[in-house]
Design a protein around this motif. Sequence first.
Motif, PDB file in Angstrom:
ATOM      1  N   VAL A  16       0.873  -1.205  -0.171  1.00 11.37           N
ATOM      2  CA  VAL A  16      -0.074  -0.005   0.051  1.00 11.37           C
ATOM      3  C   VAL A  16       0.849   1.279  -0.122  1.00 11.37           C
ATOM      4  O   VAL A  16       0.671   2.372  -0.717  1.00 11.37           O
ATOM      5  N   ARG A  17       1.789   1.325   0.871  1.00 12.43           N
ATOM      6  CA  ARG A  17       2.804   2.273   0.799  1.00 12.43           C
ATOM      7  C   ARG A  17       3.596   2.767  -0.665  1.00 12.43           C
ATOM      8  O   ARG A  17       3.619   3.920  -0.855  1.00 12.43           O
ATOM      9  N   GLY A 142      -0.635   3.257   4.375  1.00 13.31           N
ATOM     10  CA  GLY A 142       0.352   2.227   4.309  1.00 13.31           C
ATOM     11  C   GLY A 142       0.537   1.868   6.081  1.00 13.31           C
ATOM     12  O   GLY A 142       1.657   1.344   6.152  1.00 13.31           O
TER      13      GLY A 142
END
Length: 393
Positions: A16-17, A142
């Motif tokens: 996600v990050r 994230g």
Amino acid sequence: MAAFQPADVREAADIVRQAAAEGRRLEIRGGGSKAAYGAGPAADIDIDILDTGRLVAIVDYDPQELVLTAQAGARLSDIEPLLAGNRQMLAFEPPRLNALLGSAAEPTLGGILAANLAGPRRLSAGAARDHFLGFEAVSGRGLAFKAGGRVVKNVAGFDLPKLMAGAWGALAALTTVTVKVVPRPRTAATVVLVELSDARAVQAMTAALRLPAEVSGAAHLPQMDGQAVTALRVEGFAPSVAVRVERLKSTLKGFGEIVVLDEADTTELWASVREVAPLAARPGALWRLSLPPTHGARATAALAGDGARWIYDWAGGLVWLSLAEPRAARVRAVAGELGGHATLVRSDRTAGAPAFHPEAPAVAALTARVRTAFDPQGVFADRRGLGSLGSGA
């Protein structure tokens, strides 16, 4: 389109990050059984997949405490037999909807909770969100975080499990979930009324729910094998079931012919209701209307014609409506006038018609603030046109 399969919450957070840093969007997918639910993604949006297919472990199951913790990708086909071995079950009777959505994929526990889907027993047991105790997840920032716990008493302040239920992954990626389970009924029977009109069936179901009969399912199928069928399910220990069946028969005898189904026929009938089997093969648009129960027949009367077909669940509070054309403006206007909302579950023509009911301006503003708090860059794609967060099913 790329697909990512994290092995744990840390890998999910890294994915996600990275997506946020690169300006990419992610759609969270479990088994993929609900991929066709609602409108598809716009052609000009590139969406990658965050797949929970490796997050399948049963983390902890305590039959005595009636609590199950599993990774979000754990499949119902593994969970339900495990619970059945201890005469337990998921109280909200989760539907698969495979035939309805043209999918052979197996639903996951995380996906069911994210969609807040419940079957006929929602009438007595509540929605999926009412049994969702806690979770571990990754936000759109994230960041891995936890909320809730193993018991209802652990919920203090904001009840985040209820917010995640019905958000369809638009707020965070669930990686582990904890749910409350319940004992499985010893037996079941169904009281069936034959050939009632829709309005009369709603009256009968309302009368049944007013009795101390603990009805766990109330449905009306206007076209069941060529006749109208109104069904009322009771479950529990055999002597109690027998008494409640007689109570229903006595109270409802003025509605006409009554038939009582045994446990085997009861199981078959309610599986058909849960999976919306009478409408699954019909082409065109399929709507899901959530309404005050007494208004279900009013909605179908307003939307009848042009080959429309429907069934009622939750004593009329849930209407599955099949139409040749989406007729989105009309369907949503009728649902709104009656105090409910309408979801476009399936259609060959979804352009310009988001799956979920548009929100009122004030609610939409609140939803936007919630989504910004969890996912400020909009990493998690919303291809269905999400309505009120947590309203679910």
